[in-house]
Design a protein around this motif. Sequence first.
Motif, PDB file in Angstrom:
ATOM      1  N   ALA A  77      29.658  26.778 -24.819  1.00 43.73           N
ATOM      2  CA  ALA A  77      29.038  27.479 -25.971  1.00 43.73           C
ATOM      3  C   ALA A  77      28.219  27.374 -26.406  1.00 43.73           C
ATOM      4  CB  ALA A  77      30.675  26.808 -26.897  1.00 43.73           C
ATOM      5  N   PRO A  78      27.627  28.485 -26.430  1.00 46.07           N
ATOM      6  CA  PRO A  78      26.145  28.000 -27.441  1.00 46.07           C
ATOM      7  C   PRO A  78      26.363  27.501 -28.573  1.00 46.07           C
ATOM      8  CG  PRO A  78      26.970  30.978 -27.075  1.00 46.07           C
ATOM      9  CD  PRO A  78      28.522  29.340 -26.513  1.00 46.07           C
ATOM     10  N   GLN A  79      26.950  27.518 -29.396  1.00 47.85           N
ATOM     11  CA  GLN A  79      26.543  27.015 -30.751  1.00 47.85           C
ATOM     12  C   GLN A  79      26.385  24.988 -30.322  1.00 47.85           C
ATOM     13  OE1 GLN A  79      30.130  28.397 -32.713  1.00 47.85           O
ATOM     14  NE2 GLN A  79      28.651  28.718 -34.950  1.00 47.85           N
ATOM     15  N   LEU A  80      27.263  25.151 -29.357  1.00 51.95           N
ATOM     16  CA  LEU A  80      27.681  23.917 -29.275  1.00 51.95           C
ATOM     17  C   LEU A  80      26.516  23.220 -28.583  1.00 51.95           C
ATOM     18  CD1 LEU A  80      29.180  21.068 -29.155  1.00 51.95           C
ATOM     19  CD2 LEU A  80      29.906  21.424 -26.623  1.00 51.95           C
ATOM     20  N   MET A  81      25.859  24.334 -27.759  1.00 50.01           N
ATOM     21  CA  MET A  81      24.087  23.203 -26.833  1.00 50.01           C
ATOM     22  C   MET A  81      23.699  23.195 -28.320  1.00 50.01           C
ATOM     23  SD  MET A  81      25.190  23.224 -24.001  1.00 50.01           S
ATOM     24  CE  MET A  81      23.821  24.082 -22.493  1.00 50.01           C
ATOM     25  N   ASP A  82      23.510  24.630 -28.602  1.00 42.11           N
ATOM     26  CA  ASP A  82      22.104  24.487 -29.681  1.00 42.11           C
ATOM     27  C   ASP A  82      21.885  23.335 -31.030  1.00 42.11           C
ATOM     28  OD1 ASP A  82      21.475  26.628 -29.196  1.00 42.11           O
ATOM     29  OD2 ASP A  82      22.360  28.048 -30.846  1.00 42.11           O
ATOM     30  N   ARG A  83      23.552  22.589 -31.118  1.00 44.44           N
ATOM     31  CA  ARG A  83      23.041  21.718 -31.694  1.00 44.44           C
ATOM     32  C   ARG A  83      23.089  20.426 -30.861  1.00 44.44           C
ATOM     33  NH1 ARG A  83      29.173  21.113 -35.201  1.00 44.44           N
ATOM     34  NH2 ARG A  83      27.774  19.706 -35.917  1.00 44.44           N
ATOM     35  N   LEU A  84      23.713  20.361 -29.995  1.00 44.30           N
ATOM     36  CA  LEU A  84      23.035  18.918 -28.718  1.00 44.30           C
ATOM     37  C   LEU A  84      21.520  19.184 -29.257  1.00 44.30           C
ATOM     38  CD1 LEU A  84      25.860  19.241 -26.365  1.00 44.30           C
ATOM     39  CD2 LEU A  84      25.967  17.149 -28.223  1.00 44.30           C
ATOM     40  N   ALA A  85      21.047  20.162 -28.824  1.00 47.32           N
ATOM     41  CA  ALA A  85      19.754  20.382 -28.765  1.00 47.32           C
ATOM     42  C   ALA A  85      18.928  19.933 -29.631  1.00 47.32           C
ATOM     43  CB  ALA A  85      18.822  22.325 -28.122  1.00 47.32           C
ATOM     44  N   ALA A  86      19.899  20.769 -30.325  1.00 46.11           N
ATOM     45  CA  ALA A  86      18.293  20.215 -32.114  1.00 46.11           C
ATOM     46  C   ALA A  86      18.866  18.925 -32.650  1.00 46.11           C
ATOM     47  CB  ALA A  86      19.042  20.908 -33.533  1.00 46.11           C
TER      48      ALA A  86
ATOM     49  N   ARG B 110      23.863  13.352 -31.074  1.00 44.23           N
ATOM     50  CA  ARG B 110      24.660  13.773 -30.549  1.00 44.23           C
ATOM     51  C   ARG B 110      26.168  13.221 -29.793  1.00 44.23           C
ATOM     52  NH1 ARG B 110      19.538  14.851 -28.625  1.00 44.23           N
ATOM     53  NH2 ARG B 110      18.878  12.664 -27.931  1.00 44.23           N
ATOM     54  N   ARG B 111      26.072  12.021 -29.646  1.00 47.69           N
ATOM     55  CA  ARG B 111      27.199  11.311 -29.614  1.00 47.69           C
ATOM     56  C   ARG B 111      27.948  11.893 -31.179  1.00 47.69           C
ATOM     57  NH1 ARG B 111      28.432   5.559 -27.136  1.00 47.69           N
ATOM     58  NH2 ARG B 111      30.333   5.334 -27.012  1.00 47.69           N
ATOM     59  N   ARG B 112      27.670  11.719 -32.140  1.00 47.01           N
ATOM     60  CA  ARG B 112      28.571  12.086 -32.964  1.00 47.01           C
ATOM     61  C   ARG B 112      29.368  13.964 -32.918  1.00 47.01           C
ATOM     62  NH1 ARG B 112      28.667  14.417 -37.465  1.00 47.01           N
ATOM     63  NH2 ARG B 112      26.925  15.807 -37.279  1.00 47.01           N
ATOM     64  N   ILE B 113      28.385  14.402 -32.769  1.00 46.74           N
ATOM     65  CA  ILE B 113      28.580  16.146 -32.251  1.00 46.74           C
ATOM     66  C   ILE B 113      29.484  16.277 -31.016  1.00 46.74           C
ATOM     67  CG2 ILE B 113      27.263  18.366 -32.135  1.00 46.74           C
ATOM     68  CD1 ILE B 113      24.680  17.336 -33.044  1.00 46.74           C
ATOM     69  N   GLY B 114      29.210  15.298 -30.058  1.00 47.46           N
ATOM     70  CA  GLY B 114      29.695  16.430 -28.561  1.00 47.46           C
ATOM     71  C   GLY B 114      31.122  15.608 -29.084  1.00 47.46           C
ATOM     72  N   VAL B 115      31.718  14.639 -29.833  1.00 43.68           N
ATOM     73  CA  VAL B 115      32.884  14.240 -29.805  1.00 43.68           C
ATOM     74  C   VAL B 115      34.396  14.853 -31.075  1.00 43.68           C
ATOM     75  CG1 VAL B 115      34.533  12.042 -30.125  1.00 43.68           C
ATOM     76  CG2 VAL B 115      32.448  11.649 -28.925  1.00 43.68           C
ATOM     77  N   ALA B 116      33.365  14.921 -31.511  1.00 44.59           N
ATOM     78  CA  ALA B 116      34.124  16.142 -32.445  1.00 44.59           C
ATOM     79  C   ALA B 116      34.490  16.977 -32.227  1.00 44.59           C
ATOM     80  CB  ALA B 116      33.298  16.002 -34.097  1.00 44.59           C
ATOM     81  N   ALA B 117      33.220  17.765 -30.891  1.00 40.27           N
ATOM     82  CA  ALA B 117      33.606  19.413 -30.252  1.00 40.27           C
ATOM     83  C   ALA B 117      34.801  18.594 -29.078  1.00 40.27           C
ATOM     84  CB  ALA B 117      32.461  19.719 -29.891  1.00 40.27           C
TER      85      ALA B 117
END
Length: 337
Positions: free
Chosen positions: A242-251, A258-265
Amino acid sequence: MSPPSLIDAHSDLSGAAPVALSYELFPPRSPEAAETLWTTIREIETTDPDYVSVTYGASGSNRDTAVDLINRLLTETTLRPLAHLTCVGNTPQELAEIIGGLLDHGVRGILALRGDLPKDGSQPAPGSLRYAQDLIELIRRVEQRRSALLCAGKVAVGVAAYPTRHPESPSIEHDVEVLLAKQRSGADFAITQVFFHTEEYSDLLTRARRAGVTIPIIPGVMPLTSLRRLKRLGELAGVDPAPQLMDRLAAADSDAERRRIGVAATVDLANAALDAGAPGIHLYTFNEHGHALDVLDRLALPRPVRPASRRLTLSRSQELASEELAGQELASQGLAS
Ligand code: FAD
């Protein structure tokens, strides 16, 4: 007319089904990797999963480390291994021997795969098994020769399923036909390739059920915490993250973020799969427990309560064995009471 079924009359007899929990591990490539893997194994053991799957190199190159890991899981842990096996890189005779060896060591679950074709474009040797379906049939034949030994339960054969089109397949409809063919050849359950969009798993489930696939289709869920891994897995499996997730991880400005964002997704993805009717969750660990267990903690899966944990039973028997050894040592020194 046949009498009414007792089970139909009491539809609540079996209660709500618990959700299966499993993890994927791969054989270590170095002593350092083995150390990390064994820390992971001990951590996931505390979550009492139903099984852990052990991958197999498509070229057959890691056969010995895979078999060694499976044997150690059987003898040194309470975990039940599900052995991956691939057609590619092995002759049917070699595969029959490996299957026989696995069953003789106590393995009761095999994930039958074709394996990825060599990247250099070379074709499998003449006489090789062509599809996962052929491997299922071979497993069933080897199993049949040992049926007297397997009175305590038959072998569970799993297969791969694809929420998005398999890169070599002409269409997603063809993928479902292949899954149905694998079921007809004796597959008991399927685990999916990674997927990144919530509707992909539910769509697969709908298409598969309409086509007559009745076996459990367990979503394979990877912790979506590493940008590098998402890109690599996306390329390997031919799946677009998902491009949105990729953007959020990159930012994200730290590993913790990154762990918080990725685990939630990942939790959202797994919950969507459970809402769609997933009978279990198969967590791809990449041999690291941290992020996978973060996901598990937030999922609150309805799991069977096992009153006498097999782990406790095993550690108690190890304790007793070491007490006995200590006693023998004291006795030999004339110090026992
Ligand atoms: P198959 O089901 O045989 O399908 C392969 C291709 O052939 C597909 O395109 C399919 O559409 C086509 N096909 C199949 N049967 C027929 C037929 N009868 N007629 C015409 N076309 C047909 N790879 C590894 O090397 N090691 C592993 O440990 C491993 N573990 C995996 C675990 C999971 C959960 C998943 C989802 C994949 C795993 N893979 C592994 C990757 C897998 O090997 C590849 O995706 C491989 O390209 C296909 O394997 P398969 O078992 O789906 O093959």
